[in-house]
Write an enzyme that holds these catalytic residues in place. Structure first.
Site, PDB file in Angstrom:
ATOM      1  N   ASP A 154      -1.750   7.500  13.392  1.00 27.33           N
ATOM      2  CA  ASP A 154      -0.301   7.367  13.424  1.00 27.33           C
ATOM      3  C   ASP A 154       0.299   8.629  14.034  1.00 27.33           C
ATOM      4  O   ASP A 154      -0.272   9.723  13.934  1.00 27.33           O
ATOM      5  CB  ASP A 154       0.249   7.202  12.004  1.00 27.33           C
ATOM      6  N   ASP A 168      -1.941   2.845  16.553  1.00 28.67           N
ATOM      7  CA  ASP A 168      -1.765   2.408  15.177  1.00 28.67           C
ATOM      8  C   ASP A 168      -0.267   2.447  14.882  1.00 28.67           C
ATOM      9  O   ASP A 168       0.517   1.940  15.666  1.00 28.67           O
ATOM     10  CB  ASP A 168      -2.584   3.295  14.236  1.00 28.67           C
ATOM     11  N   ASP A 222       3.510   5.979   8.927  1.00 34.48           N
ATOM     12  CA  ASP A 222       3.014   5.287   7.738  1.00 34.48           C
ATOM     13  C   ASP A 222       3.261   6.161   6.518  1.00 34.48           C
ATOM     14  O   ASP A 222       3.085   7.391   6.564  1.00 34.48           O
ATOM     15  CB  ASP A 222       1.520   4.982   7.867  1.00 34.48           C
ATOM     16  N   ARG A 277       6.869  -4.636  11.343  1.00 33.87           N
ATOM     17  CA  ARG A 277       6.770  -3.543  10.367  1.00 33.87           C
ATOM     18  C   ARG A 277       7.904  -2.536  10.515  1.00 33.87           C
ATOM     19  O   ARG A 277       7.709  -1.421  10.961  1.00 33.87           O
ATOM     20  CB  ARG A 277       5.423  -2.822  10.473  1.00 33.87           C
TER      21      ARG A 277
END
Length: 432
Positions: free
Chosen positions: A214, A253, A257, A310
Site C-alpha cells: 500500500d 494493492d 489500509d 473500497r
C-alpha cells in the site's frame, strides 16, 4: 556497522552527514513571528476519532535537534531511525524516489518470469491448488528483497510533512506499524508497483494476480492523522498494465489500509485518485481478537476520484464517513463495502455518477450488517442510498441503523456544497 557523529548525534555510516539537514526555523519563536508553523500543527480536539482520548499531536513537541529536512529516500529512512521515539518532525522537500532500482535488481538468482508463466499456466496447473515449487519460491524471495527496499517504518511521535512544491514519495510504502501518535500531511504518494505479483488460481473462478504494498498502511497503530495528502497511481494506472492468463497483471494493492487493531484514526482533506482497491478498514473476518472494539476511523472532506471500489470497505469498525466527494467514471464498482461486523455511519456525502450508473451501486453488501445513512446526495439530488440499494437487491437487502452516533465532528457542511468545497481544498497542493 561503521557510524559517525553528525549534528551531535550518531547515525549510520551508510548515509553521510548530509542525510540529516538540521532545521532551526521550527522554534516556537519563529512560529509566533511568522504565523502558524504548519509542521507543528496538531489534530484539533473533536476532529474525528483521531482526536479521541490523548489526541494526535505527532512530533509537535520536537526540539530543534529532532527536526529534519530530507530530499532522498535514504535520508527519510535515516531520519526515521534517528532519535528513537523522541518527538520528531520530518520535512520532505521534492520527490523521494523509493524504487529507483529496476525489478531485475530485486530478482533472486534463477527467477524467470517466462518460466513462472509456463509452470503455472492454468492449462498445465489448473485452478484447484495454490501455486508452489521452485519458481514460486524464487518469486517470494524476490518480493522480500523489494519489500525491504521500498518500505519505510514511521516511528511513534512523528510528524511527516511535505514542504514546498511537489513534495512526495514515488514507489514507497509508508508503514505506520504498532506505534502511537503519527501525523502525515502534505505529500503526494504515488502507489508502489509490485514487481512480483503472485498468481493465485484459487482466487475466484478463473484466478487472479495478487500484489502487495500500500502507499500507506496503518497497522496496529493508534492516534494517526492523515491530512491533505494526494494518493495516486501516477504514471502507472491499471490501464497501462498487461494481462496474463486472461487476468489483469495487478501490480497495485491499496492506496491506504487501516488494519489489525488500528484505532483512533482521522483521514481528512485527502485526494484518492484513479485506483482500484482504494481504502480498506479491517482486512480479515477472522481478526476479531485484534479488531473487535477498534478500527474507529473518521473520513471527512476527502475526494475519491475515478475509483473502482473500497472507499472504504469496512470490517468491525465504527467508521464515520461524512462530507466526502465521490466522482466516478464508467469503471466505478462501489464506494461503501459493508463487511463483517461493520458499523458504518455515512452522512452528507456527495456522489457524482456518470450516465448509466445508478445510486444502487454505491453500497456493496459483503455481510449482513446495518449502517446509518443520512442526507447524502447523488448527482445533486437527495438520495436514500440504502433504499436505492435494496430496490435493486431485494433478495439480499441491507438494514438501517449502525447502532451508534458520531460525537467527534467539528463542522458538517451541507451535502450539496461538498463537491465544490472538497475540489477547492483537498489534496497536497492545498495544505499551505
Amino acid at each position: 556497522m561503521h557510524t559517525q557523529r553528525c549534528h551531535g548525534r550518531v547515525i549510520s555510516g551508510l548515509v553521510g552527514c548530509t542525510a540529516l539537514v538540521l532545521v532551526v526555523t521550527g522554534t516556537a519563536g519563529t512560529a509566533q513571528a511568522h504565523g502558524r508553523d504548519t509542521a507543528r500543527q496538531t489534530l484539533a480536539a473533536g476532529d474525528g476519532w483521531g482526536s479521541a482520548t490523548t489526541g494526535t499531536n505527532g512530533g509537535a513537541a520536537a526540539d530543534p535537534a529532532h527536526v529534519y529536512t530530507v530530499t532522498t529516500w535514504a535520508e527519510l529512512k535515516a531520519a526515521f531511525a534517528d532519535g528513537g521515539t523522541a518527538p520528531k518532525i520530518v520535512k520532505v522537500r521534492g520527490t523521494l524516489d523509493a524504487d529507483g532500482s529496476t525489478c531485475d535488481d530485486f530478482a533472486a538468482d534463477g527467477y524467470d518470469f517466462d518460466q513462472y508463466l509456463a509452470d503455472y499456466d492454468p492449462a498445465v496447473w489448473g485452478y484447484e491448488n495454490e501455486v508452489s515449487g521452485a519458481q514460486e519460491d524464487l518469486r517470494a524471495a524476490s518480493a522480500t528483497a523489494q519489500a525491504k527496499a521500498i518500505k519505510a517504518t514511521v516511528p511513534a511521535n512523528t510528524t511527516l510533512i511535505g514542504v514546498g512544491k511537489n513534495a512526495g514519495i514515488v514507489g514507497g510504502s509508508l508503514q505506520i506499524t504498532g506505534v502511537d501518535n503519527v501525523i502525515v500531511r502534505g505529500l503526494t504518494l504515488e502507489s508502489p508497483l509490485d514487481c512480483f505479483p503472485q498468481w493465485d488460481p484459487t482466487d475466484g473462478d478463473t484466478g487472479n494476480w495478487n500484489s502487495e504494498y500500500d502507499a500507506a498502511v496503518v497497522y496496529g497503530s493508534t492516534h494517526v492523522w492523515l491530512d491533505h495528502n494526494t494518493f495516486t497511481d501516477g504514471d502507472h494506472p491499471d490501464s497501462t498494465l498487461p494481462t496474463y492468463y486472461g487476468r489483469l497483471y495487478q501490480q497495485h494493492d491499496g492506496e491506504l489500509d487501516i488494519v489489525r487493531g488500528a484505532d483512533h484514526v482521522t483521514a481528512s482533506w485527502n485526494v484518492f485518485a484513479d485506483h482500484d482497491k482504494t481504502l480498506m478498514i479491517g482486512n480479515s473476518d477472522s481478526a476479531a481478537a485484534t479488531d473487535e472494539g477498534r478500527l474507529r476511523v473518521t473520513l471527512h472532506h476527502n475526494l475519491f476520484k475515478n475509483l473502482v471500489e473500497r472507499a472504504p470497505r469496512v470490517r468491525f469498525g465504527q467508521v464515520d464517513v461524512y462530507n466526502n466527494s465521490y466522482v466516478a467514471n464508467a469503471d466505478y464498482g462501489y464506494s461503501f463495502g459493508i463487511g463483517f461486523k461493520s458499523q458504518l455511519y455515512a452522512e452528507k456525502n456527495s456522489f457524482t455518477l456518470p450516465a448509466g450508473v445508478g445510486a444502487d451501486t454505491i453500497l456493496h453488501r459483503w455481510n449482513d450488517y446495518p449502517l446509518t445513512e443520512k442526507g447524502n446526495v447523488v448527482n445533486g439530488v437527495a438520495t436514500d442510498i440504502i433504499a436505492a440499494y435494496n430496490a435493486a437487491n431485494a433478495a439480499a437487502p441491507l438494514r438501517s441503523g449502525a447502532g451508534w452516533v458520531p460525537a467527534l465532528r467539528l463542522h458538517v457542511d451541507p451535502a450539496k456544497t461538498v463537491t465544490r468545497t472538497v475540489l477547492r481544498s483537498a489534496g497536497a497542493a492545498h495544505l499551505y
